[in-house]
Design an enzyme around this catalytic site. Structure first.
Site, PDB file in Angstrom:
ATOM      1  N   PHE A   7       0.848  -1.193   0.000  1.00 10.97           N
ATOM      2  CA  PHE A   7       0.000   0.000   0.000  1.00 10.97           C
ATOM      3  C   PHE A   7       0.883   1.242   0.000  1.00 10.97           C
ATOM      4  O   PHE A   7       1.725   1.423   0.881  1.00 10.97           O
ATOM      5  CB  PHE A   7      -0.910   0.013   1.235  1.00 10.97           C
ATOM      6  CG  PHE A   7      -1.826   1.206   1.277  1.00 10.97           C
ATOM      7  CD1 PHE A   7      -2.934   1.284   0.440  1.00 10.97           C
ATOM      8  CD2 PHE A   7      -1.594   2.254   2.154  1.00 10.97           C
ATOM      9  CE1 PHE A   7      -3.784   2.384   0.465  1.00 10.97           C
ATOM     10  CE2 PHE A   7      -2.438   3.354   2.200  1.00 10.97           C
ATOM     11  CZ  PHE A   7      -3.534   3.421   1.353  1.00 10.97           C
ATOM     12  N   TYR A   9       0.963   5.505  -0.066  1.00 13.90           N
ATOM     13  CA  TYR A   9       0.163   6.674   0.295  1.00 13.90           C
ATOM     14  C   TYR A   9       0.875   7.977  -0.047  1.00 13.90           C
ATOM     15  O   TYR A   9       0.318   9.054   0.097  1.00 13.90           O
ATOM     16  CB  TYR A   9      -0.188   6.658   1.788  1.00 13.90           C
ATOM     17  CG  TYR A   9       1.025   6.507   2.681  1.00 13.90           C
ATOM     18  CD1 TYR A   9       1.732   7.618   3.113  1.00 13.90           C
ATOM     19  CD2 TYR A   9       1.476   5.253   3.079  1.00 13.90           C
ATOM     20  CE1 TYR A   9       2.853   7.490   3.913  1.00 13.90           C
ATOM     21  CE2 TYR A   9       2.582   5.116   3.880  1.00 13.90           C
ATOM     22  CZ  TYR A   9       3.274   6.233   4.299  1.00 13.90           C
ATOM     23  OH  TYR A   9       4.391   6.091   5.084  1.00 13.90           O
ATOM     24  N   SER A  11       4.844   8.923  -2.345  1.00 21.60           N
ATOM     25  CA  SER A  11       5.500   8.726  -3.640  1.00 21.60           C
ATOM     26  C   SER A  11       5.404   7.293  -4.157  1.00 21.60           C
ATOM     27  O   SER A  11       5.494   7.080  -5.369  1.00 21.60           O
ATOM     28  CB  SER A  11       6.963   9.162  -3.568  1.00 21.60           C
ATOM     29  OG  SER A  11       7.671   8.382  -2.624  1.00 21.60           O
ATOM     30  N   GLU A  84      12.512   2.546   2.572  1.00 23.94           N
ATOM     31  CA  GLU A  84      11.658   3.092   3.623  1.00 23.94           C
ATOM     32  C   GLU A  84      12.237   3.019   5.036  1.00 23.94           C
ATOM     33  O   GLU A  84      11.804   3.755   5.916  1.00 23.94           O
ATOM     34  CB  GLU A  84      10.296   2.384   3.615  1.00 23.94           C
ATOM     35  CG  GLU A  84       9.555   2.483   2.292  1.00 23.94           C
ATOM     36  CD  GLU A  84       9.185   3.902   1.899  1.00 23.94           C
ATOM     37  OE1 GLU A  84       8.946   4.744   2.783  1.00 23.94           O
ATOM     38  OE2 GLU A  84       9.135   4.174   0.681  1.00 23.94           O
TER      39      GLU A  84
END
Length: 178
Positions: A7, A9, A11, A84
């Site tokens: 998922f 949200y 870039s 991330e």
């Protein structure tokens, strides 16, 4: 391995960086998109942090869900962790996402760690805009990140009133005094 969904949200919605077999808009409940991550690298520095998006608790978030191409699960996970989890401000979670066609899937998402020193939750739109309007990092000015994010979201038909309010305040702060 079962289907592997991711998922996005921010870039990741328009620049996932991995192969996918399917893509669909989706909604995640219990979390909201927020400029709640102090950026020390890409949109700011440790001395003058910028703000980037995170999933913070409460509300819901419309974004993009990607079904990872079969056989690419391990490579995708390694890529996402490198992208991330640089400063470990995000927690890796598997959460239920409702796709545009009503299907419910389990998807990997990156949620803000509220106990991390880079957490900047609770800012109102003006306070966030004051940070965004002056910060700059390795990937460029923080305001460009916010404007680019909103432009892509609008192209996808995704509205985020709080983020739009932050952008409006950034524009207002950039206006010379009358």
């Amino acid at each position: 391995m079962d289907e592997f969904w991711v998922f996005g949200y921010g870039s990741l919605m328009w620049n996932p960086g991995f192969d996918y077999a399917e893509r669909s808009q989706g909604q995640l409940f219990g979390y909201r998109r927020a400029l709640c991550v102090r950026s020390w690298v890409h949109r700011g520095t440790q001395e003058k942090p910028g703000l980037v998006l995170g999933l913070d608790r409460g509300g819901s978030c419309r974004g993009m869900a990607f079904k990872v191409t079969a056989g690419q699960e391990a490579a995708t996970l390694a890529y996402l962790r490198e992208r991330e989890l640089v400063t470990h401000v995000y927690l890796e979670r598997t959460l239920q996402v409702v796709l545009a066609d009503g299907r419910k899937v389990r998807a990997l998402a990156y949620v803000i760690d509220r106990g991390h020193t880079q957490y900047a939750g609770g800012l109102d739109a003006l306070d966030a805009a004051r940070v965004v309007s002056t910060a700059k990092g390795r990937s460029g000015p923080n305001d460009a990140y916010v404007f680019n994010t909103l432009a892509h979201m609008q192209e996808m038909g995704i509205r985020d009133q709080w983020l739009e309010s932050v952008a409006a305040e950034v524009r207002r702060l950039a206006q010379p005094p009358a």
